[in-house]
Write a protein that holds these residues in place. Sequence first.
Motif, PDB file in Angstrom:
ATOM      1  N   SER A 138       7.576  -4.432   0.609  1.00 18.20           N
ATOM      2  CA  SER A 138       7.464  -2.660   0.535  1.00 18.20           C
ATOM      3  C   SER A 138       6.851  -2.550  -0.728  1.00 18.20           C
ATOM      4  O   SER A 138       5.933  -1.606  -0.793  1.00 18.20           O
ATOM      5  CB  SER A 138       8.868  -2.222   0.148  1.00 18.20           C
ATOM      6  OG  SER A 138       8.954  -0.948  -0.453  1.00 18.20           O
ATOM      7  N   GLN A 139       6.797  -3.385  -1.896  1.00 15.94           N
ATOM      8  CA  GLN A 139       6.026  -2.837  -3.107  1.00 15.94           C
ATOM      9  C   GLN A 139       4.443  -3.357  -3.033  1.00 15.94           C
ATOM     10  O   GLN A 139       3.695  -2.469  -3.307  1.00 15.94           O
ATOM     11  CB  GLN A 139       6.689  -3.784  -4.231  1.00 15.94           C
ATOM     12  CG  GLN A 139       8.017  -3.395  -4.797  1.00 15.94           C
ATOM     13  CD  GLN A 139       8.534  -4.110  -5.773  1.00 15.94           C
ATOM     14  OE1 GLN A 139       7.881  -5.185  -6.391  1.00 15.94           O
ATOM     15  NE2 GLN A 139       9.777  -4.244  -6.075  1.00 15.94           N
ATOM     16  N   ASP A 140       4.247  -4.442  -2.569  1.00 14.42           N
ATOM     17  CA  ASP A 140       2.901  -5.008  -2.255  1.00 14.42           C
ATOM     18  C   ASP A 140       2.166  -4.053  -1.431  1.00 14.42           C
ATOM     19  O   ASP A 140       0.859  -3.778  -1.508  1.00 14.42           O
ATOM     20  CB  ASP A 140       2.772  -6.339  -1.751  1.00 14.42           C
ATOM     21  CG  ASP A 140       1.676  -6.943  -1.893  1.00 14.42           C
ATOM     22  OD1 ASP A 140       0.921  -7.283  -2.803  1.00 14.42           O
ATOM     23  OD2 ASP A 140       0.744  -6.749  -0.951  1.00 14.42           O
ATOM     24  N   ILE A 141       2.872  -3.539  -0.308  1.00 13.68           N
ATOM     25  CA  ILE A 141       1.975  -3.002   0.820  1.00 13.68           C
ATOM     26  C   ILE A 141       1.586  -1.589   0.166  1.00 13.68           C
ATOM     27  O   ILE A 141       0.484  -0.995   0.950  1.00 13.68           O
ATOM     28  CB  ILE A 141       2.844  -2.704   2.157  1.00 13.68           C
ATOM     29  CG1 ILE A 141       1.972  -2.604   3.169  1.00 13.68           C
ATOM     30  CG2 ILE A 141       3.776  -1.700   1.972  1.00 13.68           C
ATOM     31  CD1 ILE A 141       2.655  -2.540   4.695  1.00 13.68           C
ATOM     32  N   GLN A 142       1.885  -1.086  -0.754  1.00 13.59           N
ATOM     33  CA  GLN A 142       1.375   0.002  -1.207  1.00 13.59           C
ATOM     34  C   GLN A 142       0.179  -0.075  -2.008  1.00 13.59           C
ATOM     35  O   GLN A 142      -0.690   1.086  -1.868  1.00 13.59           O
ATOM     36  CB  GLN A 142       2.358   0.512  -2.523  1.00 13.59           C
ATOM     37  CG  GLN A 142       3.901   0.954  -2.312  1.00 13.59           C
ATOM     38  CD  GLN A 142       3.996   1.503  -1.126  1.00 13.59           C
ATOM     39  OE1 GLN A 142       3.130   2.602  -0.696  1.00 13.59           O
ATOM     40  NE2 GLN A 142       5.117   1.306  -0.330  1.00 13.59           N
ATOM     41  N   GLY A 174       8.143  -4.246  10.031  1.00 17.52           N
ATOM     42  CA  GLY A 174       7.021  -4.105   9.984  1.00 17.52           C
ATOM     43  C   GLY A 174       6.773  -2.581  10.491  1.00 17.52           C
ATOM     44  O   GLY A 174       6.140  -1.939   9.965  1.00 17.52           O
ATOM     45  N   PHE A 175       7.342  -2.370  11.481  1.00 21.46           N
ATOM     46  CA  PHE A 175       7.625  -0.796  12.300  1.00 21.46           C
ATOM     47  C   PHE A 175       7.931  -0.051  11.087  1.00 21.46           C
ATOM     48  O   PHE A 175       7.626   0.949  10.826  1.00 21.46           O
ATOM     49  CB  PHE A 175       8.352  -1.086  13.084  1.00 21.46           C
ATOM     50  CG  PHE A 175       8.959   0.152  14.178  1.00 21.46           C
ATOM     51  CD1 PHE A 175       8.105   1.410  13.995  1.00 21.46           C
ATOM     52  CD2 PHE A 175       9.932   0.249  14.835  1.00 21.46           C
ATOM     53  CE1 PHE A 175       8.514   2.654  14.512  1.00 21.46           C
ATOM     54  CE2 PHE A 175      10.567   1.394  15.543  1.00 21.46           C
ATOM     55  CZ  PHE A 175       9.737   2.742  15.341  1.00 21.46           C
ATOM     56  N   GLN A 176       9.282  -0.454  10.607  1.00 15.23           N
ATOM     57  CA  GLN A 176       9.926   0.404   9.513  1.00 15.23           C
ATOM     58  C   GLN A 176       8.925   0.537   8.348  1.00 15.23           C
ATOM     59  O   GLN A 176       8.756   1.839   7.782  1.00 15.23           O
ATOM     60  CB  GLN A 176      11.208  -0.424   9.187  1.00 15.23           C
ATOM     61  CG  GLN A 176      12.230  -0.450   9.997  1.00 15.23           C
ATOM     62  CD  GLN A 176      13.062  -1.309   9.765  1.00 15.23           C
ATOM     63  OE1 GLN A 176      13.218  -2.196   8.721  1.00 15.23           O
ATOM     64  NE2 GLN A 176      14.476  -1.429  10.659  1.00 15.23           N
ATOM     65  N   LEU A 177       8.171  -0.379   7.884  1.00 12.13           N
ATOM     66  CA  LEU A 177       7.461  -0.157   6.491  1.00 12.13           C
ATOM     67  C   LEU A 177       6.142   0.689   6.909  1.00 12.13           C
ATOM     68  O   LEU A 177       5.542   1.035   5.976  1.00 12.13           O
ATOM     69  CB  LEU A 177       7.062  -1.397   5.639  1.00 12.13           C
ATOM     70  CG  LEU A 177       8.483  -2.188   5.467  1.00 12.13           C
ATOM     71  CD1 LEU A 177       7.915  -3.455   4.814  1.00 12.13           C
ATOM     72  CD2 LEU A 177       8.920  -1.255   4.489  1.00 12.13           C
ATOM     73  N   PRO A 230      10.217   2.357  -0.048  1.00  8.73           N
ATOM     74  CA  PRO A 230       9.188   2.968   0.293  1.00  8.73           C
ATOM     75  C   PRO A 230       8.413   2.280   1.458  1.00  8.73           C
ATOM     76  O   PRO A 230       8.148   1.147   1.486  1.00  8.73           O
ATOM     77  CB  PRO A 230       8.454   3.418  -0.768  1.00  8.73           C
ATOM     78  CG  PRO A 230       8.794   2.409  -1.715  1.00  8.73           C
ATOM     79  CD  PRO A 230      10.288   1.625  -1.385  1.00  8.73           C
ATOM     80  N   GLY A 231       7.989   3.054   2.583  1.00  7.03           N
ATOM     81  CA  GLY A 231       6.845   2.333   3.519  1.00  7.03           C
ATOM     82  C   GLY A 231       5.535   3.187   2.859  1.00  7.03           C
ATOM     83  O   GLY A 231       5.399   3.639   2.092  1.00  7.03           O
ATOM     84  N   ILE A 232       4.591   3.186   3.965  1.00  5.45           N
ATOM     85  CA  ILE A 232       3.244   3.772   3.342  1.00  5.45           C
ATOM     86  C   ILE A 232       3.019   4.947   4.202  1.00  5.45           C
ATOM     87  O   ILE A 232       2.083   5.842   3.953  1.00  5.45           O
ATOM     88  CB  ILE A 232       2.170   2.642   3.874  1.00  5.45           C
ATOM     89  CG1 ILE A 232       2.059   2.318   5.387  1.00  5.45           C
ATOM     90  CG2 ILE A 232       1.989   1.514   3.021  1.00  5.45           C
ATOM     91  CD1 ILE A 232       0.677   1.579   5.650  1.00  5.45           C
ATOM     92  N   GLY A 233       3.918   5.487   5.005  1.00  3.67           N
ATOM     93  CA  GLY A 233       3.975   6.685   5.596  1.00  3.67           C
ATOM     94  C   GLY A 233       2.497   7.023   6.460  1.00  3.67           C
ATOM     95  O   GLY A 233       2.113   7.822   6.463  1.00  3.67           O
ATOM     96  N   ALA A 234       2.137   5.922   6.882  1.00  5.47           N
ATOM     97  CA  ALA A 234       0.789   5.812   7.711  1.00  5.47           C
ATOM     98  C   ALA A 234       1.238   6.626   8.987  1.00  5.47           C
ATOM     99  O   ALA A 234       0.647   7.157   9.916  1.00  5.47           O
ATOM    100  CB  ALA A 234       0.321   4.588   8.252  1.00  5.47           C
TER     101      ALA A 234
END
Length: 234
Positions: free
Chosen positions: A71-75, A97-100, A114-118
Amino acid sequence: MSYELNVAHLYGDLMNTYGDVGNILALNYYAKQMDVSLNVKVVSLEEDFKSADYDLAFFGGGQDFEQTIVSQDIQTKKAELTKFIESDGPLLAICGGFQLLGHYYIGADGEKLPGIGALDHYTLAQDHNRFIGNIVIKNQETGETYHGFENHQGLTYLGKDERPLGNVVSGKGNNGEDGTEGAIYKNVYCSYFHGPILTRNGDIAKHLLVAALQRKYPDADFSQQAALPIPATF
Ligand code: GLN
């Protein structure tokens, strides 16, 4: 092979529960039959994801602990992943993965990641419960039926511009109440299905590969690939 696709296996070393890596084996299996070779690269912590470098992406499921790290790195990859998705990049995201890919995920201990909100969904926590078991859904648009195994505590609610991957025939799905399972947005397919999903539901592998081929080789004709027969697994 006449065609070549570059595949990003997002956080393949961390997000890999319940044999989700089998989806890469299934993609390879169907790609070969389509005269396509795949170059698969794991893209993990502190590694660059550049939208232009990839034709297809896969993001598997994970335990809450791994999701906290991811969750942190994917930002740091949010802008490029969003660019990939918005430019019709085909992506398969399972469970964690779906969730993030959505706005946020609330873990079993109540922590909000946090996810990325894409994509426009969000995921809440269940109260000391998980949805575990076989699941069957039907995609209303294609008429296809998909089989899988779900194991998640998160309750996902779809947002704007997302259609479900299918409607629940038996099992729980996204949240156990609105009858939806997974999500489709542009060429992104999301699901809670393990199994892994592509070994049991080859049609989804075909949709992803054909979308990737059409996007990368816009002047070629892929009607033969799109007509590839998918063996029934049941
Ligand atoms: N940790 C998440 C949940 O429990 C995702 C689980 C998974 O990816 N299988 O909902």
